[in-house]
Design a protein around this motif. Structure first.
Motif, PDB file in Angstrom:
ATOM      1  N   PRO A   1       0.836  -1.203   0.000  1.00 41.13           N
ATOM      2  CA  PRO A   1       0.000   0.000   0.000  1.00 41.13           C
ATOM      3  C   PRO A   1       0.870   1.253   0.000  1.00 41.13           C
ATOM      4  CG  PRO A   1      -0.082  -1.089   2.138  1.00 41.13           C
ATOM      5  CD  PRO A   1       0.750  -1.958   1.252  1.00 41.13           C
ATOM      6  N   LEU A   2       0.419   2.266  -0.729  1.00 38.44           N
ATOM      7  CA  LEU A   2       1.220   3.473  -0.916  1.00 38.44           C
ATOM      8  C   LEU A   2       0.400   4.740  -0.719  1.00 38.44           C
ATOM      9  CD1 LEU A   2       3.023   2.453  -4.242  1.00 38.44           C
ATOM     10  CD2 LEU A   2       4.042   2.471  -1.954  1.00 38.44           C
ATOM     11  N   ASP A   3       1.114   5.820  -0.429  1.00 34.61           N
ATOM     12  CA  ASP A   3       0.591   7.175  -0.564  1.00 34.61           C
ATOM     13  C   ASP A   3       1.174   7.700  -1.877  1.00 34.61           C
ATOM     14  OD1 ASP A   3      -0.688   7.150   1.915  1.00 34.61           O
ATOM     15  OD2 ASP A   3       0.978   8.138   2.943  1.00 34.61           O
TER      16      ASP A   3
ATOM     17  N   ARG B   1      -4.102   8.911  -0.618  1.00 31.69           N
ATOM     18  CA  ARG B   1      -3.557   8.262   0.577  1.00 31.69           C
ATOM     19  C   ARG B   1      -4.041   6.820   0.716  1.00 31.69           C
ATOM     20  NH1 ARG B   1      -3.756  12.605   5.550  1.00 31.69           N
ATOM     21  NH2 ARG B   1      -2.648  14.294   4.516  1.00 31.69           N
ATOM     22  N   ASP B   2      -3.178   5.999   1.286  1.00 30.35           N
ATOM     23  CA  ASP B   2      -3.519   4.613   1.629  1.00 30.35           C
ATOM     24  C   ASP B   2      -4.094   3.846   0.441  1.00 30.35           C
ATOM     25  OD1 ASP B   2      -2.731   4.925   4.370  1.00 30.35           O
ATOM     26  OD2 ASP B   2      -4.586   6.054   4.673  1.00 30.35           O
ATOM     27  N   VAL B   3      -3.439   3.964  -0.692  1.00 30.35           N
ATOM     28  CA  VAL B   3      -3.879   3.265  -1.896  1.00 30.35           C
ATOM     29  C   VAL B   3      -3.514   1.783  -1.749  1.00 30.35           C
ATOM     30  CG1 VAL B   3      -3.652   3.134  -4.398  1.00 30.35           C
ATOM     31  CG2 VAL B   3      -3.593   5.359  -3.254  1.00 30.35           C
ATOM     32  N   PRO B   4      -4.500   0.882  -1.886  1.00 33.75           N
ATOM     33  CA  PRO B   4      -4.240  -0.534  -1.653  1.00 33.75           C
ATOM     34  C   PRO B   4      -3.534  -1.199  -2.831  1.00 33.75           C
ATOM     35  CG  PRO B   4      -6.523  -0.233  -2.280  1.00 33.75           C
ATOM     36  CD  PRO B   4      -5.915   1.148  -2.162  1.00 33.75           C
ATOM     37  N   PRO B   5      -2.838  -2.297  -2.574  1.00 32.05           N
ATOM     38  CA  PRO B   5      -2.225  -3.070  -3.657  1.00 32.05           C
ATOM     39  C   PRO B   5      -3.303  -3.557  -4.621  1.00 32.05           C
ATOM     40  CG  PRO B   5      -1.456  -3.850  -1.518  1.00 32.05           C
ATOM     41  CD  PRO B   5      -2.581  -2.894  -1.261  1.00 32.05           C
ATOM     42  N   CYS B   6      -2.892  -3.900  -5.827  1.00 30.39           N
ATOM     43  CA  CYS B   6      -3.853  -4.400  -6.809  1.00 30.39           C
ATOM     44  C   CYS B   6      -3.216  -5.515  -7.632  1.00 30.39           C
ATOM     45  CB  CYS B   6      -4.330  -3.280  -7.732  1.00 30.39           C
ATOM     46  SG  CYS B   6      -5.630  -3.816  -8.859  1.00 30.39           S
ATOM     47  N   SER B   7      -3.910  -6.648  -7.671  1.00 30.53           N
ATOM     48  CA  SER B   7      -3.435  -7.783  -8.474  1.00 30.53           C
ATOM     49  C   SER B   7      -4.406  -8.074  -9.617  1.00 30.53           C
ATOM     50  CB  SER B   7      -3.269  -9.023  -7.587  1.00 30.53           C
ATOM     51  OG  SER B   7      -4.515  -9.344  -6.974  1.00 30.53           O
ATOM     52  N   ALA B   8      -5.274  -7.108  -9.942  1.00 29.12           N
ATOM     53  CA  ALA B   8      -6.284  -7.309 -10.984  1.00 29.12           C
ATOM     54  C   ALA B   8      -5.787  -6.917 -12.377  1.00 29.12           C
ATOM     55  CB  ALA B   8      -7.543  -6.515 -10.636  1.00 29.12           C
ATOM     56  N   GLY B   9      -4.488  -6.766 -12.534  1.00 27.25           N
ATOM     57  CA  GLY B   9      -3.919  -6.449 -13.848  1.00 27.25           C
ATOM     58  C   GLY B   9      -4.466  -5.156 -14.407  1.00 27.25           C
ATOM     59  N   ASN B  10      -4.922  -5.197 -15.645  1.00 24.55           N
ATOM     60  CA  ASN B  10      -5.417  -3.989 -16.307  1.00 24.55           C
ATOM     61  C   ASN B  10      -6.753  -3.498 -15.754  1.00 24.55           C
ATOM     62  OD1 ASN B  10      -3.160  -3.847 -17.922  1.00 24.55           O
ATOM     63  ND2 ASN B  10      -4.089  -5.004 -19.588  1.00 24.55           N
TER      64      ASN B  10
ATOM     65  N   TYR C   1       5.847  16.175 -10.688  1.00 25.34           N
ATOM     66  CA  TYR C   1       6.570  15.212  -9.862  1.00 25.34           C
ATOM     67  C   TYR C   1       5.561  14.395  -9.064  1.00 25.34           C
ATOM     68  CZ  TYR C   1      10.155  18.694 -10.851  1.00 25.34           C
ATOM     69  OH  TYR C   1      10.997  19.571 -11.479  1.00 25.34           O
ATOM     70  N   VAL C   2       5.840  13.121  -8.932  1.00 23.03           N
ATOM     71  CA  VAL C   2       4.979  12.245  -8.140  1.00 23.03           C
ATOM     72  C   VAL C   2       5.880  11.471  -7.186  1.00 23.03           C
ATOM     73  CG1 VAL C   2       3.288  10.371  -8.191  1.00 23.03           C
ATOM     74  CG2 VAL C   2       3.353  12.045 -10.060  1.00 23.03           C
ATOM     75  N   LEU C   3       5.538  11.526  -5.914  1.00 21.59           N
ATOM     76  CA  LEU C   3       6.308  10.824  -4.890  1.00 21.59           C
ATOM     77  C   LEU C   3       5.452   9.714  -4.309  1.00 21.59           C
ATOM     78  CD1 LEU C   3       8.873  10.649  -3.091  1.00 21.59           C
ATOM     79  CD2 LEU C   3       7.738  12.282  -1.549  1.00 21.59           C
ATOM     80  N   GLU C   4       5.952   8.491  -4.372  1.00 18.03           N
ATOM     81  CA  GLU C   4       5.273   7.366  -3.749  1.00 18.03           C
ATOM     82  C   GLU C   4       6.027   6.973  -2.490  1.00 18.03           C
ATOM     83  OE1 GLU C   4       3.083   5.212  -7.532  1.00 18.03           O
ATOM     84  OE2 GLU C   4       4.901   4.268  -6.741  1.00 18.03           O
ATOM     85  N   LEU C   5       5.274   6.908  -1.396  1.00 14.54           N
ATOM     86  CA  LEU C   5       5.797   6.515  -0.091  1.00 14.54           C
ATOM     87  C   LEU C   5       4.917   5.417   0.475  1.00 14.54           C
ATOM     88  CD1 LEU C   5       6.251  10.092   1.458  1.00 14.54           C
ATOM     89  CD2 LEU C   5       8.048   8.677   0.418  1.00 14.54           C
ATOM     90  N   ASN C   6       5.406   4.723   1.472  1.00 18.35           N
ATOM     91  CA  ASN C   6       4.572   3.747   2.157  1.00 18.35           C
ATOM     92  C   ASN C   6       3.302   4.422   2.650  1.00 18.35           C
ATOM     93  OD1 ASN C   6       6.015   1.173   2.194  1.00 18.35           O
ATOM     94  ND2 ASN C   6       7.557   2.272   3.367  1.00 18.35           N
ATOM     95  N   ALA C   7       2.191   3.713   2.555  1.00 15.25           N
ATOM     96  CA  ALA C   7       0.916   4.233   3.033  1.00 15.25           C
ATOM     97  C   ALA C   7       1.046   4.642   4.494  1.00 15.25           C
ATOM     98  CB  ALA C   7      -0.175   3.180   2.871  1.00 15.25           C
ATOM     99  N   GLY C   8       0.419   5.749   4.835  1.00 12.83           N
ATOM    100  CA  GLY C   8       0.430   6.242   6.203  1.00 12.83           C
ATOM    101  C   GLY C   8       1.375   7.399   6.430  1.00 12.83           C
ATOM    102  N   ASN C   9       2.354   7.573   5.544  1.00 17.54           N
ATOM    103  CA  ASN C   9       3.305   8.680   5.713  1.00 17.54           C
ATOM    104  C   ASN C   9       2.621  10.037   5.587  1.00 17.54           C
ATOM    105  OD1 ASN C   9       6.360   8.059   6.018  1.00 17.54           O
ATOM    106  ND2 ASN C   9       5.586   6.435   4.677  1.00 17.54           N
ATOM    107  N   ALA C  10       1.728  10.195   4.624  1.00 14.26           N
ATOM    108  CA  ALA C  10       1.055  11.481   4.431  1.00 14.26           C
ATOM    109  C   ALA C  10       0.254  11.856   5.673  1.00 14.26           C
ATOM    110  CB  ALA C  10       0.150  11.431   3.204  1.00 14.26           C
ATOM    111  N   ALA C  11      -0.411  10.878   6.268  1.00 18.40           N
ATOM    112  CA  ALA C  11      -1.188  11.153   7.491  1.00 18.40           C
ATOM    113  C   ALA C  11      -0.258  11.495   8.648  1.00 18.40           C
ATOM    114  CB  ALA C  11      -2.062   9.950   7.840  1.00 18.40           C
TER     115      ALA C  11
END
Length: 152
Positions: A82-84, A99-108, A121-131
């Motif tokens: 999961p990522l922010d 925030r708190d975007v869940p993993p996805c294994s559903a392909g397309n 610019y886009v920064l991806e961090l572990n979920a919860g960092n933004a909060a």
């Protein structure tokens, strides 16, 4: 004689220390917190992103650098953690957060997570960092010396 040995030891170790600092040493600062980042600034690197990773270190992230500011949308295809997802404009000001975007294994069939405003610019961090950082739109992203401020 002892100061000469200490100096000689330091000189012998200096290349190792510099190599460690330079290898993967890019960083960004956000709300007073420093993150070591991997840079994704080509189409291939941006497309792969953090796919197939089982973890992302606590103080780590990925910085995506686009050629120009535009509406962006990211997805979590084949992403296992999961990522922010944080979107920044040309001036590196936060313009949108997912925030708190869940993993996805559903392909397309994985849903997109768009920015609410044009971003460069886009920064991806572990979920919860933004909060934890209590991020608000307008928060400034600061680049370390190894990251180009602009590709213009």
């Amino acid at each position: 004689m002892r100061p000469i040995r200490i100096l000689a030891s330091l000189l012998l170790c200096a290349p190792c220390l510099l190599a460690t600092a330079c290898a993967g040493g890019e960083w960004v600062e956000l709300a007073g917190k420093r993150y070591t980042v991997e840079i994704a600034d080509t189409d291939a690197e941006r497309a792969r992103g953090l796919m197939f990773r089982d973890e992302l270190g606590a103080d780590r992230g990925m910085l995506f650098i686009h050629d120009q500011q535009a509406p962006q949308a990211y997805w979590m295809k084949n992403t296992r953690i999961p990522l922010d997802i944080l979107y920044f404009d040309n001036d590196r000001k936060l313009v949108s957060q997912q925030r708190d975007v869940p993993p996805c294994s559903a392909g397309n069939r994985c849903p997109p997570y768009p920015s609410n405003a044009p971003a460069r610019y886009v920064l991806e961090l572990n979920a919860g960092n933004a909060a934890r950082l209590k991020l608000e739109d307008g928060t400034q992203l600061r680049f370390g010396p190894g990251i180009p401020a602009s590709g213009d």
